[in-house]
Design a protein around this motif. Structure first.
Motif, PDB file in Angstrom:
ATOM      1  N   HIS A  18     -21.808  -9.889 -16.915  1.00  0.00           N
ATOM      2  CA  HIS A  18     -22.228 -11.147 -17.476  1.00  0.00           C
ATOM      3  C   HIS A  18     -21.498 -12.280 -17.794  1.00  0.00           C
ATOM      4  O   HIS A  18     -21.554 -12.941 -18.720  1.00  0.00           O
ATOM      5  N   ALA A  19     -20.659 -12.447 -16.774  1.00  0.00           N
ATOM      6  CA  ALA A  19     -19.669 -13.336 -17.030  1.00  0.00           C
ATOM      7  C   ALA A  19     -19.796 -14.407 -16.082  1.00  0.00           C
ATOM      8  O   ALA A  19     -20.512 -14.583 -15.151  1.00  0.00           O
ATOM      9  N   ALA A  20     -19.257 -15.900 -16.548  1.00  0.00           N
ATOM     10  CA  ALA A  20     -19.248 -17.147 -15.716  1.00  0.00           C
ATOM     11  C   ALA A  20     -18.165 -16.785 -14.611  1.00  0.00           C
ATOM     12  O   ALA A  20     -17.184 -16.051 -14.944  1.00  0.00           O
ATOM     13  N   THR A  21     -18.169 -17.465 -13.671  1.00  0.00           N
ATOM     14  CA  THR A  21     -16.802 -17.355 -12.501  1.00  0.00           C
ATOM     15  C   THR A  21     -16.221 -18.825 -12.719  1.00  0.00           C
ATOM     16  O   THR A  21     -17.008 -19.922 -13.197  1.00  0.00           O
ATOM     17  N   ALA A  22     -14.864 -18.889 -12.415  1.00  0.00           N
ATOM     18  CA  ALA A  22     -14.040 -19.807 -12.417  1.00  0.00           C
ATOM     19  C   ALA A  22     -13.022 -20.038 -11.553  1.00  0.00           C
ATOM     20  O   ALA A  22     -13.017 -19.042 -10.807  1.00  0.00           O
ATOM     21  N   CYS A  23     -12.133 -20.828 -11.129  1.00  0.00           N
ATOM     22  CA  CYS A  23     -11.213 -20.892 -10.183  1.00  0.00           C
ATOM     23  C   CYS A  23      -9.989 -21.701 -10.732  1.00  0.00           C
ATOM     24  O   CYS A  23      -9.809 -22.490 -11.622  1.00  0.00           O
TER      25      CYS A  23
END
Lengths: 320, 245
Positions: free
Chosen positions: A229-234
């Protein structure tokens, strides 16, 4: 010294970062022997509004003018300034966000207020009014003396853990006089990803860099994010290459985040990247290069190939 | 069209921050100062608009004499003239007052700056300036086009972006990918030396906020390495030891 807290809604619910701001504001009210009032703008039902009481607010002012149904920093600043005037508030608290950034500045201009952004601790009021804030993109802290009569505190997410109590806030309608000038900007279109966890609000973030080799490989990052249940980032190179949207770029010139868990996959950890994520409570680094500088700033590390490690982590999370 | 670009002079993004004088001042020894990275985007877009529309660009910095190399670089990139308000920029309201005073005296169509400085990271100055001038402010701006007296803007919002229109004058806080950073060429560097750089003294109120002292974050503990062939252990440790999942 009355305390006014602006709480932001997301689809009719008080955002988690705003719950933190309400709790923070109620603690300042306790310290100064006064009460905490919350101002909420936009559509929300009374049960949700009254839930501000769980975090320490005794009263909610609710502004519902149809012109305020879309977030508008300039108009919201007019509303909060009017609420502060009605309540005689000289401390205004809100959670840092995209909307809050636009609002806080206009509000400071209107009220000739001293303001501190990225506040990370309760104020020290033993001699004046001093707050600790994060500066140099998380590389240092400042102890700010706020000298103006009106003080605005924009709280960094995840710096205070609300304690919930069994209480409801009273709810009053609030009808401010709006200025035509506050609606001088017209919104032509909005593109927003729906259903995803908003990165600035996320407790868990899975982030990836050039080590993923191409945008077609992001499925393994999204799988782990979904399981957690995490957000994605870069990283910045990834958004510069258009592998991922700029709204996912975390770092010195991107979003600054402070989740409970940050998992960096195939990111070497340049100082500019670290600056945006070093307030994370726990940092995990996965990189096949054992000399990647990011390992020095991590709590847990795995030297390994992300294409092998990530799917195994996803399965392990699903098995929890 | 008259454009005012406000720039900050900040430590290079790779700088390891340290303090001196009992943690009351930044230790500037060995630190390279650069134009704020977000301000660089604002200036680059202003230069593109100048090439397209014949606009004039004034660059403004609130800072002490040691910021002049950064201002000269902005002139070399394409600004026509510069103003330095001779004051230490430690309070957003105070800095905004300086910018607003100069904007009132010169009637700019566009006031551009970075979305935030990378030292104090407040991201507030553009909004306060606009409030003082009674004009709209938009941030963070990713795309900007000017069509007559209308600005067409795309700004980033949480989880997406928004397209907007507003009439000039406006104050905008800029970020990538509004323009490609510009590098000064030799001709620009030579002409920058002769462009006007006017120094004025600050006006307005005293600072509403001052910094009493600074502190560095506590270092993290040693990293716990997990063998790749036992990667699943990580999830157990996050669950039982770190207690974050």
């Amino acid at each position: 010294m009355s305390v006014l807290i602006f709480a932001e809604l997301d689809e009719g619910k008080i955002k988690k970062s705003s719950q933190e701001a309400i709790f923070y504001g109620s603690k300042v009210a306790e310290m100064t022997g006064t009460s905490a009032t919350t101002i909420i703008v936009g559509p929300a039902d009374d049960t949700e509004l009254a839930s501000a009481g769980k975090f320490g607010a005794t009263k909610v002012l609710h502004a519902t003018d149809a012109k305020l149904s879309e977030p508008n920093g300039m108009a919201y600043a007019t509303v909060v300034a009017a609420a502060a005037q009605q309540e005689g508030s000289n401390v205004i608290v809100l959670a840092k966000s995209s909307l809050a950034d636009a609002m806080t500045a206009r509000l400071a201009g209107k009220l000739k207020a001293g303001l501190a952004a990225n506040v990370i601790d309760l104020p020290n009021i033993s001699n004046g009014f001093q707050v600790k804030s994060s500066i140099y993109t998380g590389k240092a802290f400042a102890f700010n003396d706020l000298k103006a009569d009106v003080k605005i505190l924009a709280i960094k997410k995840n710096t205070i853990t609300p304690e919930e109590k069994d209480a409801k806030a009273s709810v009053e309608a609030f009808t401010p006089t709006l200025n035509d000038a506050d609606f001088a900007i017209s919104v032509k279109s909005t593109e927003k990803s729906s259903g995803d966890i908003l990165l600035p609000e996320a407790d868990f973030v899975v982030s990836a860099g050039r080590g993923l080799k191409g945008p077609e490989n992001w499925g393994i990052v999204e799988d782990l994010a979904k399981a957690l249940h995490a957000a994605t980032a870069c990283s910045k190179p990834v958004s510069d290459l258009d592998w991922r949207p700029h709204s996912e770029h975390v770092g010195q010139t991107g979003l600054k985040i402070s989740p409970n868990l940050y998992i960096a996959c195939g990111i070497s950890g340049a100082i500019q990247h670290l600056a945006g994520v070093n307030s994370s409570k726990v940092i995990v680094v996965i990189n096949k290069d054992a000399d990647a500088p990011f390992f020095k700033s991590a709590d847990y590390g795995i030297v390994g190939d992300v294409f092998d490690v990530l799917p195994r982590l996803t399965k392990a999370v699903q098995a929890l | 069209m008259k454009i005012l670009v406000c720039v900050t002079s900040v430590p290079d993004t790779t700088t390891k921050i340290a303090f001196t004088d009992n943690n009351t001042k930044l230790n500037k020894a060995g630190v390279t100062f650069i134009t704020g990275p977000y301000d660089d985007y604002a200036l680059a877009r202003a230069v593109e608009l100048k090439e397209k529309t014949g606009a004039t660009i004034t660059v403004l910095n609130v800072g002490e004499a040691d910021t002049e190399p950064v201002i000269r670089k902005c002139l070399a990139i394409g600004a026509d003239d510069a103003i330095r308000v001779n004051a230490e920029p430690t309070d957003a309201y105070f800095v905004a007052e300086q910018i607003a005073a100069i904007a009132k005296a010169n009637s700019y169509d566009l006031i551009l700056m970075g979305r935030e400085s990378i030292d104090y990271n407040g991201g507030q100055v553009h909004g306060i300036v606009a409030e003082m001038l009674g004009i709209p402010s938009i941030s963070p701006v990713m795309l900007l086009d000017i069509d007559g007296d209308t600005a067409k803007i795309t700004r980033e919002i949480e989880g997406g972006k928004e397209s907007l229109e507003a009439k000039l004058p406006l104050v905008l806080g800029c970020q990538e990918p509004i323009a490609e950073w510009k590098i000064p060429n030799m001709r620009g560097i030579m002409t920058a030396r002769t462009k006007p750089l006017n120094v004025v003294e600050p006006t307005g109120t005293d600072k509403l906020t001052t910094v009493a002292s600074y502190e560095l974050p506590a270092p993290r503990g040693a990293v716990k390495m997990i063998p790749a062939d036992a990667a699943e252990t990580l999830i157990q440790l996050l669950h039982t030891e770190a207690k974050v999942i």
